[in-house]
Design a protein around this motif. Structure first.
Motif, PDB file in Angstrom:
ATOM      1  N   VAL A   1      -7.440 -20.183 -16.453  1.00 43.50           N
ATOM      2  CA  VAL A   1      -7.117 -19.013 -17.262  1.00 43.50           C
ATOM      3  C   VAL A   1      -8.293 -18.048 -17.266  1.00 43.50           C
ATOM      4  O   VAL A   1      -9.442 -18.458 -17.466  1.00 43.50           O
ATOM      5  N   VAL A   2      -7.988 -16.781 -17.028  1.00 44.13           N
ATOM      6  CA  VAL A   2      -8.948 -15.691 -17.214  1.00 44.13           C
ATOM      7  C   VAL A   2      -8.423 -14.798 -18.325  1.00 44.13           C
ATOM      8  O   VAL A   2      -7.278 -14.343 -18.286  1.00 44.13           O
ATOM      9  N   ASN A   3      -9.249 -14.576 -19.324  1.00 42.40           N
ATOM     10  CA  ASN A   3      -8.887 -13.724 -20.458  1.00 42.40           C
ATOM     11  C   ASN A   3      -9.839 -12.542 -20.451  1.00 42.40           C
ATOM     12  O   ASN A   3     -11.015 -12.694 -20.749  1.00 42.40           O
ATOM     13  N   MET A   4      -9.344 -11.368 -20.082  1.00 39.45           N
ATOM     14  CA  MET A   4     -10.241 -10.260 -19.772  1.00 39.45           C
ATOM     15  C   MET A   4     -10.196  -9.124 -20.792  1.00 39.45           C
ATOM     16  O   MET A   4      -9.155  -8.815 -21.388  1.00 39.45           O
ATOM     17  N   ASN A   5     -11.338  -8.516 -20.984  1.00 43.00           N
ATOM     18  CA  ASN A   5     -11.436  -7.199 -21.600  1.00 43.00           C
ATOM     19  C   ASN A   5     -11.396  -6.146 -20.506  1.00 43.00           C
ATOM     20  O   ASN A   5     -11.687  -6.427 -19.336  1.00 43.00           O
ATOM     21  N   TYR A   6     -11.065  -4.934 -20.886  1.00 40.35           N
ATOM     22  CA  TYR A   6     -11.126  -3.805 -19.962  1.00 40.35           C
ATOM     23  C   TYR A   6     -11.592  -2.583 -20.738  1.00 40.35           C
ATOM     24  O   TYR A   6     -11.562  -2.558 -21.973  1.00 40.35           O
ATOM     25  N   ARG A   7     -12.057  -1.590 -20.021  1.00 44.62           N
ATOM     26  CA  ARG A   7     -12.546  -0.377 -20.667  1.00 44.62           C
ATOM     27  C   ARG A   7     -11.408   0.320 -21.402  1.00 44.62           C
ATOM     28  O   ARG A   7     -10.297   0.431 -20.882  1.00 44.62           O
ATOM     29  N   LEU A   8     -11.700   0.777 -22.607  1.00 49.72           N
ATOM     30  CA  LEU A   8     -10.673   1.386 -23.449  1.00 49.72           C
ATOM     31  C   LEU A   8     -10.615   2.894 -23.242  1.00 49.72           C
ATOM     32  O   LEU A   8     -11.630   3.554 -23.012  1.00 49.72           O
ATOM     33  N   ALA A   9      -9.403   3.417 -23.324  1.00 50.59           N
ATOM     34  CA  ALA A   9      -9.190   4.845 -23.152  1.00 50.59           C
ATOM     35  C   ALA A   9      -9.573   5.603 -24.417  1.00 50.59           C
ATOM     36  O   ALA A   9      -9.483   5.093 -25.537  1.00 50.59           O
ATOM     37  N   ASP A  10     -10.002   6.851 -24.215  1.00 54.79           N
ATOM     38  CA  ASP A  10     -10.249   7.771 -25.322  1.00 54.79           C
ATOM     39  C   ASP A  10     -10.062   9.185 -24.799  1.00 54.79           C
ATOM     40  O   ASP A  10      -9.525   9.383 -23.701  1.00 54.79           O
ATOM     41  N   ALA A  11     -10.494  10.167 -25.570  1.00 53.52           N
ATOM     42  CA  ALA A  11     -10.269  11.556 -25.181  1.00 53.52           C
ATOM     43  C   ALA A  11     -10.918  11.899 -23.841  1.00 53.52           C
ATOM     44  O   ALA A  11     -10.453  12.798 -23.134  1.00 53.52           O
ATOM     45  N   ASN A  12     -11.983  11.193 -23.503  1.00 53.12           N
ATOM     46  CA  ASN A  12     -12.714  11.503 -22.273  1.00 53.12           C
ATOM     47  C   ASN A  12     -12.457  10.514 -21.137  1.00 53.12           C
ATOM     48  O   ASN A  12     -12.944  10.723 -20.024  1.00 53.12           O
ATOM     49  N   ASN A  13     -11.728   9.451 -21.419  1.00 49.86           N
ATOM     50  CA  ASN A  13     -11.491   8.414 -20.416  1.00 49.86           C
ATOM     51  C   ASN A  13     -10.026   8.004 -20.439  1.00 49.86           C
ATOM     52  O   ASN A  13      -9.577   7.317 -21.368  1.00 49.86           O
ATOM     53  N   LYS A  14      -9.284   8.450 -19.456  1.00 48.99           N
ATOM     54  CA  LYS A  14      -7.861   8.148 -19.381  1.00 48.99           C
ATOM     55  C   LYS A  14      -7.653   6.682 -18.998  1.00 48.99           C
ATOM     56  O   LYS A  14      -8.468   6.086 -18.292  1.00 48.99           O
ATOM     57  N   PRO A  15      -6.545   6.101 -19.447  1.00 42.35           N
ATOM     58  CA  PRO A  15      -6.309   4.693 -19.109  1.00 42.35           C
ATOM     59  C   PRO A  15      -6.089   4.450 -17.622  1.00 42.35           C
ATOM     60  O   PRO A  15      -6.414   3.376 -17.115  1.00 42.35           O
ATOM     61  N   TYR A  16      -5.548   5.450 -16.937  1.00 38.53           N
ATOM     62  CA  TYR A  16      -5.275   5.317 -15.511  1.00 38.53           C
ATOM     63  C   TYR A  16      -6.094   6.325 -14.730  1.00 38.53           C
ATOM     64  O   TYR A  16      -6.132   7.502 -15.100  1.00 38.53           O
ATOM     65  N   PRO A  17      -6.789   5.881 -13.684  1.00 39.46           N
ATOM     66  CA  PRO A  17      -6.765   4.534 -13.079  1.00 39.46           C
ATOM     67  C   PRO A  17      -7.814   3.561 -13.607  1.00 39.46           C
ATOM     68  O   PRO A  17      -7.938   2.455 -13.080  1.00 39.46           O
ATOM     69  N   MET A  18      -8.572   3.951 -14.632  1.00 40.52           N
ATOM     70  CA  MET A  18      -9.712   3.162 -15.089  1.00 40.52           C
ATOM     71  C   MET A  18      -9.354   1.702 -15.342  1.00 40.52           C
ATOM     72  O   MET A  18     -10.048   0.783 -14.866  1.00 40.52           O
ATOM     73  N   GLN A  19      -8.283   1.459 -16.090  1.00 37.57           N
ATOM     74  CA  GLN A  19      -7.965   0.089 -16.469  1.00 37.57           C
ATOM     75  C   GLN A  19      -7.392  -0.715 -15.301  1.00 37.57           C
ATOM     76  O   GLN A  19      -7.634  -1.923 -15.198  1.00 37.57           O
ATOM     77  N   ILE A  20      -6.672  -0.056 -14.431  1.00 36.15           N
ATOM     78  CA  ILE A  20      -6.205  -0.723 -13.208  1.00 36.15           C
ATOM     79  C   ILE A  20      -7.399  -1.113 -12.343  1.00 36.15           C
ATOM     80  O   ILE A  20      -7.438  -2.200 -11.748  1.00 36.15           O
ATOM     81  N   GLU A  21      -8.392  -0.244 -12.265  1.00 40.78           N
ATOM     82  CA  GLU A  21      -9.595  -0.556 -11.490  1.00 40.78           C
ATOM     83  C   GLU A  21     -10.325  -1.770 -12.067  1.00 40.78           C
ATOM     84  O   GLU A  21     -10.895  -2.571 -11.314  1.00 40.78           O
ATOM     85  N   ASP A  22     -10.301  -1.926 -13.387  1.00 38.23           N
ATOM     86  CA  ASP A  22     -10.934  -3.091 -13.989  1.00 38.23           C
ATOM     87  C   ASP A  22     -10.204  -4.375 -13.605  1.00 38.23           C
ATOM     88  O   ASP A  22     -10.842  -5.405 -13.333  1.00 38.23           O
ATOM     89  N   ILE A  23      -8.890  -4.335 -13.581  1.00 41.53           N
ATOM     90  CA  ILE A  23      -8.136  -5.516 -13.146  1.00 41.53           C
ATOM     91  C   ILE A  23      -8.484  -5.844 -11.694  1.00 41.53           C
ATOM     92  O   ILE A  23      -8.704  -7.011 -11.342  1.00 41.53           O
ATOM     93  N   THR A  24      -8.541  -4.830 -10.854  1.00 44.74           N
ATOM     94  CA  THR A  24      -8.908  -5.045  -9.456  1.00 44.74           C
ATOM     95  C   THR A  24     -10.283  -5.701  -9.347  1.00 44.74           C
ATOM     96  O   THR A  24     -10.487  -6.611  -8.537  1.00 44.74           O
ATOM     97  N   SER A  25     -11.207  -5.250 -10.174  1.00 40.95           N
ATOM     98  CA  SER A  25     -12.557  -5.825 -10.140  1.00 40.95           C
ATOM     99  C   SER A  25     -12.535  -7.301 -10.517  1.00 40.95           C
ATOM    100  O   SER A  25     -13.248  -8.120  -9.907  1.00 40.95           O
ATOM    101  N   VAL A  26     -11.741  -7.662 -11.516  1.00 40.46           N
ATOM    102  CA  VAL A  26     -11.651  -9.069 -11.915  1.00 40.46           C
ATOM    103  C   VAL A  26     -11.023  -9.900 -10.804  1.00 40.46           C
ATOM    104  O   VAL A  26     -11.507 -10.987 -10.470  1.00 40.46           O
ATOM    105  N   VAL A  27      -9.938  -9.403 -10.216  1.00 41.78           N
ATOM    106  CA  VAL A  27      -9.286 -10.136  -9.134  1.00 41.78           C
ATOM    107  C   VAL A  27     -10.256 -10.330  -7.964  1.00 41.78           C
ATOM    108  O   VAL A  27     -10.351 -11.422  -7.389  1.00 41.78           O
TER     109      VAL A  27
END
Length: 288
Positions: free
Chosen positions: A102-128
């Motif tokens: 099991v891998v239980n991951m955090n990822y970077r959170l979105a805010d006004a200056n950081n959109k969820p896409y592609p940032m969070q998808i890129e984090d999943i790619t990094s973990v994989v």
């Protein structure tokens, strides 16, 4: 979203009441990373330079190069939440599916200056990629599955459908996950809380962009087996988010399973909760 914490807290509470626990983690010292006969646990492994780019790793005893990994992705409207929210489902897997990592991951959170896409998808790619690079060290295979809740379910589906270039995903689970940002139920909604979440992807995004970030529009006939759970009274996830993806999976002949709890909202308890775990466990046993 706080309801997700309640959802999985109740799962863990139910399991503890049933007394189905003999998990052992006392012997998880660092030397066990190379002793495949023992359980190994390592917390907050960095996969990037930012504080949120951390994951927890749980390796089963007697693992081999064929051992598969489930990646857990928390919800929180793309802007909040933590891997700790998913610890109860990690406990369930450790207790009842003891040959799975099991891998239980955090990822970077979105805010006004950081959109969820592609940032969070890129984090999943990094973990994989991290898991692939360290598969020999950890004695695991490259085969993975995903379990996500709400926003984490959206990310799990999107990565599995559009970014799994090496076809390593054997199954993916969405629990109350958004699937189609072009759904009229979203485009014409009058819910300010929901709209604030959708605006994270842009105040006036193009249809093409909304399709790019929607699992419904990215799924193909080569998609991995998919299991879906939705609530009929969910104030944030219209029922069509589940039923439309179900219908598309059917049309593409993709192996899938769909459950709608008619009277449930953004999470559920009791017998419905036990039904969710029973079906999910069986699905993992068959497809992962």
């Amino acid at each position: 979203m706080k309801l997700e914490k309640l959802f999985f807290t109740v799962i863990l509470f139910t399991v503890l009441l049933l007394g189905c626990s003999d998990e052992t983690t006392d012997d998880s010292d660092i030397s066990n990373a190379f002793d495949t006969s023992k359980i190994y646990e390592e917390l907050n492994i960095p996969y990037g330079t930012e504080e949120r780019q951390r994951f927890d790793l749980y390796l089963p005893a007697n693992r081999t190069s064929a051992t598969k990994t489930v990646i857990l992705i928390h919800g929180g409207g793309w802007t909040s939440g933590s891997k700790e929210d998913m610890n109860p489902i990690k406990v369930l897997i450790n207790q009842e599916l003891k040959d799975i990592a099991v891998v239980n991951m955090n990822y970077r959170l979105a805010d006004a200056n950081n959109k969820p896409y592609p940032m969070q998808i890129e984090d999943i790619t990094s973990v994989v990629n991290f898991l692939k690079d360290n598969k020999t060290k950890y004695s695991i295979s490259e085969d993975i599955g995903f379990i996500g809740t709400s926003a984490g379910a959206h990310l799990s589906l999107l990565w599995s459908y559009a970014f799994d270039n090496d076809k390593n995903v054997d199954m993916v689970c969405s629990i109350v996950g958004p699937t189609n940002l072009t759904d009229p139920a979203y485009l014409n909604n009058t819910n300010p809380i929901l709209q604030n979440l959708l605006d994270l992807f842009g105040i006036e995004p193009t249809t093409e962009f909304l399709e790019e970030v929607s699992p419904f529009h990215q799924v193909t006939s080569t998609a991995p087996p998919t299991i879906l759970f939705y609530g009929g009274q969910d104030p944030l996830i219209p029922t069509t988010q589940g039923t439309d993806l179900r219908d598309k999976l059917q049309s593409l002949n993709v192996t899938h399973e769909f459950t709608l709890y008619e009277n449930a909202g953004h999470g559920w308890v009791g017998l419905e909760l036990l039904d969710t775990w029973s079906k999910l466990k069986a699905y993992i046993e068959i497809h992962l």
